[in-house]
Design a protein around this motif. Structure first.
Motif, PDB file in Angstrom:
ATOM      1  N   VAL A 132      26.714  -3.253  55.895  1.00  0.00           N
ATOM      2  CA  VAL A 132      27.141  -1.823  56.118  1.00  0.00           C
ATOM      3  C   VAL A 132      26.130  -0.948  55.849  1.00  0.00           C
ATOM      4  N   THR A 166      33.365   1.105  52.550  1.00  0.00           N
ATOM      5  CA  THR A 166      33.666  -0.384  52.061  1.00  0.00           C
ATOM      6  C   THR A 166      34.433  -0.461  51.066  1.00  0.00           C
ATOM      7  N   LEU A 178      28.783  -5.696  52.170  1.00  0.00           N
ATOM      8  CA  LEU A 178      28.594  -4.187  51.966  1.00  0.00           C
ATOM      9  C   LEU A 178      26.921  -3.936  52.226  1.00  0.00           C
ATOM     10  N   PHE A 225      36.441  -3.649  57.054  1.00  0.00           N
ATOM     11  CA  PHE A 225      35.752  -3.312  55.974  1.00  0.00           C
ATOM     12  C   PHE A 225      35.877  -4.045  54.837  1.00  0.00           C
ATOM     13  N   ARG A 226      36.871  -5.044  54.741  1.00  0.00           N
ATOM     14  CA  ARG A 226      37.157  -5.850  53.373  1.00  0.00           C
ATOM     15  C   ARG A 226      36.259  -7.077  53.975  1.00  0.00           C
TER      16      ARG A 226
END
Lengths: 279, 291
Positions: free
Chosen positions: A126, A156, A123, A118-119
């Protein structure tokens, strides 16, 4: 017997005062010159009139301010919720990642995998997956896109904050744990009373920094349909064919960030003072 | 603390800014020698027109370019209503097909001050008084109606009037007159959802996130016929005030505006636009009117 500074000391004080005045005057002069040159350069440009009409139109600013503020209210609510939940999630993941022992390996692996993926994921993607993908499953009781978008932001940012917390936990010297354990505290108690308080205090500045970044990124929820401040400004830009609403939104965001940034600076300063206390 | 380097530093700062500000401003493009805009209107030929690249006409549109205005996201194939209109306009100005260059231009690029990357921009731009303050428009090449579309079985699929849409959750693309139609005509109780583009709005409609979306009529026909599995046209929204029309966008004060307007007027008068509409846009008769 009253204290009176010696003649030499008085000379020193006077000299320092003169120097201070001189440096203030020099700084003022330098600033004035730079400011004048910039003003002349920008307002003297041949396209300045059109840029001014396009970006700094008071009537347009007044007309769209209420709608932009309306959108900003959404940003603010989202910021409070997302920041709180993402902090809690980040702390939890960080603790799981720093668990010891072979039994905890799957937990560590899952936590590590989560922060890695998720890094790396943008964003925006997502948010698309959550706000357009999940409702597409047509499950009973699917929450609104607002909730789904907020969840995407939390997940995130939780990954970023988890890494910040982990850095804090790992920066606490192992001897602290050793000392705590030798006093009879369990691992959990040592973490809770000895390590985490120090860790959180150490990483307060980067945590707040991420919160300032989050404040701007919550606006990306507008991809999913809700109207935030930037989106309200964008609508104004399209209706008026004029960029002033963007400038208005930008100024509002800056004002919103000021208190947070001030707190960040103050916390950093305090931490530095404590760190160097007694030296 | 003033060090003895301060005067040097100050001098350095001054020199730096003097250097920055000494950059001579870019001169505004003037029209080609010996052709004032009025004279250009009399002689609209590639040799007398001032274009970005001499002898070529640069036309802007956004990417993706949507059906039925363009086809296969390739404006240069001349398929789709706007692509066809663009090539007809170029032809009237004397530019051959080979001398037409397409470039990607977003809405914001089109209305920004400063030099434009295009000679003309054709991108379903509705002509409004506010926009006229920022850009030039040609005369209109299409009369457009805003339309509500939905999916079969939704609660607004059978709506007959604006009142039936009051409690609907509606969506539209950001920065469009479609969005304005929701807020100014329908005025629904729930705040409308706004999307980056029609693809996102369509996805939200399919997901049931919104009950209906507002698009222009040709797009409504295309979406319900070719893109949505069970799309329905709920109806056209009533016209209020001036009819809404699409125009070709040019830079404010562009020397080409007169010529492009003349070309579009010719296309309208000799029936070319009507033929292109028949070719590329669905027969718009048969879409119900919402009262």
């Amino acid at each position: 017997m009253t204290y009176a500074p010696s003649v030499r000391q008085q000379d020193r004080i006077a000299y320092r005062r003169r120097q201070a005045i001189r440096s203030v005057l020099l700084a003022a002069l330098s600033t004035a010159v730079v400011g004048t040159l910039l003003t002349v350069a920008i307002t003297g440009a041949p396209g300045w009139d059109r840029v001014k009409a396009s970006f700094f139109d008071w009537d347009v600013a007044r007309e769209y301010l209420p709608e932009i503020l309306d959108g900003l209210w959404l940003n603010l609510r989202l910021l409070v919720v997302c920041a709180t939940v993402a902090m809690a999630l980040g702390l939890l993941i960080a603790v799981l990642r720093t668990l010891r022992g072979p039994v905890a390996f799957p937990v560590r692996a899952i936590a590590t995998g989560y922060t890695y993926s998720f890094r790396g994921l943008p964003l925006i993607i997502v948010i698309y997956l959550f706000a357009f993908g999940i409702p597409g499953l047509r499950l009973q009781g699917t929450p609104s896109v607002l909730v789904l978008g907020a969840a995407a932001i939390i997940i995130t940012y939780g990954a970023y904050l988890a890494e910040v917390f982990r850095a804090g936990i790992e920066s606490v010297h192992p001897s602290q744990i050793a000392a705590a354990r030798s006093l009879g505290l369990s691992y959990r108690q040592a973490m809770r009373h000895v390590v985490l308080p120090q860790a959180v205090r150490r990483v307060a500045p980067p945590l707040l920094n991420d919160t300032v970044a989050l404040q701007k990124d919550v606006g990306l929820i507008s991809l999913a349909g809700p109207i935030d401040a930037i989106r309200a400004a964008q609508i104004g830009v399209a209706q008026e064919a004029n960029f002033t609403p963007y400038v208005v939104a930008g100024v509002l965001f800056m004002l919103l960030a000021l208190p947070l940034i001030a707190v960040t600076d103050w916390v950093t300063l305090r931490a530095a003072r404590r760190q160097n206390a007694g030296t | 603390m003033v060090s003895r380097h301060s005067p040097v530093a100050l001098g350095g700062v001054l020199l730096l800014f003097a250097a920055v500000t000494a950059c001579s401003p870019v001169e505004e493009n003037t029209t080609a020698a010996g052709s004032s805009p009025s004279a250009a209107a009399d002689a609209c030929t590639p040799s007398s027109l001032t274009t970005k690249t001499p002898g070529k006409l640069t036309i802007g549109t956004d990417n993706p370019a949507y059906e039925p205005w363009f086809s296969e996201n390739k404006p240069s194939n001349g398929k789709g209503y706007e692509a066809a209109v663009a090539y007809e306009v170029a032809d009237r100005l004397g530019f051959q097909t080979a001398n037409v260059v397409w470039t990607q231009v977003t809405f914001n690029n089109a209305i920004a001050p400063g030099p434009k990357a295009f000679d003309i921009d054709i991108n379903q731009f509705s002509i409004t008084e506010e926009r006229k303050a920022a850009v030039d428009f040609s005369s209109p090449y299409y009369l457009v109606r805003q339309t509500v579309i939905s999916t079969e079985g939704s609660k607004i699929a059978g709506a007959k009037s604006l009142a039936d849409l009051k409690n609907a959750k509606l969506g539209a693309q950001v920065g469009t007159t479609s969005y304005q139609a929701i807020t100014e005509l329908i005025k629904p109780a729930a705040k409308p959802s706004v999307y980056n583009n029609n693809d996102d709005a369509k996805a939200a409609l399919e997901n049931g996130t919104v009950d209906g979306i507002v698009v222009d009529l040709p797009t409504a026909f295309y979406m319900t016929a070719a893109e949505l599995d069970n799309g329905v046209i709920v109806g056209q929204l009533p016209q209020v005030g001036v009819p809404e029309q699409f125009g070709i966008v040019l830079d404010k004060g562009s020397p080409l505006t007169g010529c492009v307007t003349k070309a579009v007027d010719q296309l309208r008068q000799d029936g070319t636009l009507a033929v292109l509409e028949k070719t590329w846009l669905a027969d718009t008769a048969g879409a119900p009117e919402l009262s």
